[in-house]
Design a protein around this motif. Structure first.
Motif, PDB file in Angstrom:
ATOM      1  N   GLY A 113       0.808  -1.204   0.000  1.00  0.00           N
ATOM      2  CA  GLY A 113       0.000   0.000   0.000  1.00  0.00           C
ATOM      3  C   GLY A 113       0.848   1.265   0.000  1.00  0.00           C
ATOM      4  N   HIS A 114       0.249   2.360  -0.455  1.00  0.00           N
ATOM      5  CA  HIS A 114       0.946   3.650  -0.505  1.00  0.00           C
ATOM      6  C   HIS A 114       0.119   4.736   0.170  1.00  0.00           C
ATOM      7  N   ALA A 115      -0.688   4.337   1.164  1.00  0.00           N
ATOM      8  CA  ALA A 115      -1.506   5.311   1.879  1.00  0.00           C
ATOM      9  C   ALA A 115      -0.663   6.265   2.716  1.00  0.00           C
ATOM     10  N   TYR A 116       0.601   5.889   2.968  1.00  0.00           N
ATOM     11  CA  TYR A 116       1.462   6.753   3.772  1.00  0.00           C
ATOM     12  C   TYR A 116       1.725   8.093   3.082  1.00  0.00           C
ATOM     13  N   LEU A 117       1.462   8.169   1.769  1.00  0.00           N
ATOM     14  CA  LEU A 117       1.652   9.425   1.060  1.00  0.00           C
ATOM     15  C   LEU A 117       0.642  10.485   1.502  1.00  0.00           C
ATOM     16  N   LYS A 118      -0.432  10.065   2.192  1.00  0.00           N
ATOM     17  CA  LYS A 118      -1.433  11.005   2.692  1.00  0.00           C
ATOM     18  C   LYS A 118      -1.257  11.306   4.176  1.00  0.00           C
ATOM     19  N   GLU A 119      -0.222  10.755   4.797  1.00  0.00           N
ATOM     20  CA  GLU A 119       0.014  10.926   6.226  1.00  0.00           C
ATOM     21  C   GLU A 119       1.083  11.994   6.464  1.00  0.00           C
ATOM     22  N   TRP A 120       0.718  13.054   7.227  1.00  0.00           N
ATOM     23  CA  TRP A 120       1.648  14.176   7.407  1.00  0.00           C
ATOM     24  C   TRP A 120       2.865  13.783   8.243  1.00  0.00           C
ATOM     25  N   LEU A 121       2.685  12.835   9.174  1.00  0.00           N
ATOM     26  CA  LEU A 121       3.829  12.402   9.971  1.00  0.00           C
ATOM     27  C   LEU A 121       4.883  11.725   9.093  1.00  0.00           C
ATOM     28  N   TRP A 122       4.422  10.955   8.127  1.00  0.00           N
ATOM     29  CA  TRP A 122       5.379  10.306   7.228  1.00  0.00           C
ATOM     30  C   TRP A 122       6.121  11.356   6.412  1.00  0.00           C
ATOM     31  N   TRP A 123       5.389  12.388   5.947  1.00  0.00           N
ATOM     32  CA  TRP A 123       6.051  13.455   5.193  1.00  0.00           C
ATOM     33  C   TRP A 123       7.018  14.238   6.075  1.00  0.00           C
ATOM     34  N   ALA A 124       6.669  14.407   7.350  1.00  0.00           N
ATOM     35  CA  ALA A 124       7.603  15.065   8.273  1.00  0.00           C
ATOM     36  C   ALA A 124       8.881  14.241   8.410  1.00  0.00           C
ATOM     37  N   GLY A 125       8.728  12.915   8.470  1.00  0.00           N
ATOM     38  CA  GLY A 125       9.904  12.054   8.514  1.00  0.00           C
ATOM     39  C   GLY A 125      10.725  12.148   7.243  1.00  0.00           C
ATOM     40  N   LEU A 126      10.037  12.226   6.114  1.00  0.00           N
ATOM     41  CA  LEU A 126      10.753  12.337   4.846  1.00  0.00           C
ATOM     42  C   LEU A 126      11.510  13.662   4.760  1.00  0.00           C
ATOM     43  N   LEU A 127      10.859  14.749   5.204  1.00  0.00           N
ATOM     44  CA  LEU A 127      11.541  16.050   5.200  1.00  0.00           C
ATOM     45  C   LEU A 127      12.716  16.057   6.162  1.00  0.00           C
TER      46      LEU A 127
END
Length: 367
Positions: free
Chosen positions: A50-64
């Protein structure tokens, strides 16, 4: 003035390298918390494709956070030598392990703490003895090294191994074996580091006013880096979603560092200019890190701490002194064994089949 400037550059590079480890170590925690939130919502997990993590802001914070760490790491190479910057990546192992014990309730036992300490000690040894990179001044030099037969064979082998793990090993063992997805990230990471090195040279030449954007190699390196990083992010997310963060981070560090050292040795011919003492020191430091990682991984389920050690020592002291190499409580063990044997014979005399008598945890059951 030149010496003072060199000291300032060294400390700036050291600060950037340490901040890079903090950002990268924290990024694993943020990504993991984002993936856990998705799992609680019932979304398809990354480990299942799955790729639902692309809609999760915490995951994007981790990526940043990881992006900031990588940017700081890239900048650190401009101020400090690579022999200082590269091994300091082990600090991200310590940061991730400590933060996961606080924010993810992932228990880090005494073996894990010793493993983190050994990782730091091994990294320090590698800082002292690590090989120097051969300098490259232009994309032409990079192009010559990329077509070297040794590197061509290495890159081909890396791509073949990655494809086998992606299409064969991943579907079969990716959900149960922590090494599958980490291996994919690590071998691809060796190529991504080479692309970063080439792009660094491209940026320097562009700043100097050279028309590097007209050279096909610059765009090839950029596209290759995008492909490599995308693959690493995808499979690292799967590993983080399935397995414990305090295990994924250090094991990934060992595999990734091994791949990068191998790639650098083949591409830049670093080991040819090293002394025997530096070779031994570098290998010793790296094997020290591996031992630390083994302590983290092999004894992760063992519940042991300084408190339990203190209790164990007090119990041993209460058992009394040792006389002639035999503990004083051995007599009680003999009596217990004697009583067990006597009970077994009593059972047989009562007519119970001997094989049907089973003892588990000090209790007796009869089938």
């Amino acid at each position: 003035m030149g010496q003072d400037r060199g000291k300032y550059d060294f400390y700036i590079g050291l600060g950037l390298a340490i901040s890079s480890s903090i950002f990268i170590g924290g990024s694993f925690i943020l990504k993991k918390k984002g993936l856990l939130r998705l799992a609680r919502k019932g979304s398809m997990r990354a480990g299942q494709g799955g790729h639902a993590y692309l809609k999760e802001w915490l995951w994007w914070a981790g990526l940043l956070s990881m992006g900031a760490g990588e940017a700081a790491n890239f900048a650190a190479y401009a101020f400090a030598p690579a022999t200082l910057v590269t091994p300091l990546g082990a600090l991200s192992v310590l940061v991730s392990a400590v933060l996961s014990s606080y924010f993810l309730t992932e228990r880090l036992n005494l073996h894990g703490k010793l493993g983190c300490l050994l990782s730091i000690l091994g990294s320090t040894t590698m800082v002292i003895h690590a090989p120097k990179e051969e300098e490259m001044d232009s994309l032409e030099d990079m192009a010559k090294k990329l077509v070297d037969p040794g590197f061509v064979v290495f890159a081909t082998a890396v791509i073949i191994v990655a494809l086998i793990f992606i299409f064969v090993m991943g579907p079969r063992h990716g959900q149960t074996n922590i090494l599958v997805y980490i291996t994919i990230c690590s071998v691809i990471g060796a190529l991504s580091v080479s692309c970063v090195k080439g792009l660094g040279i491209t940026i320097k030449e562009a700043i100097a006013g050279k028309p590097v954007l007209r050279k096909p190699l610059a765009w090839f390196l950029l596209l290759s880096l995008i492909a490599c990083v995308s693959t690493q992010i995808n499979y690292l997310n799967k590993a983080l979603d399935i397995f414990n963060t305090s295990l994924v981070t250090p094991i990934y560090y060992v595999f990734f560092t091994t791949s990068v050292l191998s790639c650098s040795a083949i591409l830049f011919k670093e080991w040819e200019h090293m002394g025997v003492d530096d070779i031994i020191g570098t290998m010793s430091g790296f094997f020290t890190i591996i031992v630390g990682i083994f302590l983290l991984h092999a004894f992760k389920d063992v519940s042991i701490s300084l408190a339990t050690l203190a209790v164990s020592i007090r119990k041993d002291e209460r058992n009394g002194p040792v006389s002639n190499g035999i503990a004083a409580h051995n007599h009680s063990n003999y009596e217990l064994l004697h009583n067990d044997i006597t009970e077994d014979f009593d059972d047989r005399e009562l007519g119970l089949p001997f094989d049907s008598v089973s003892r588990r945890n000090g209790t007796m059951t009869v089938s």
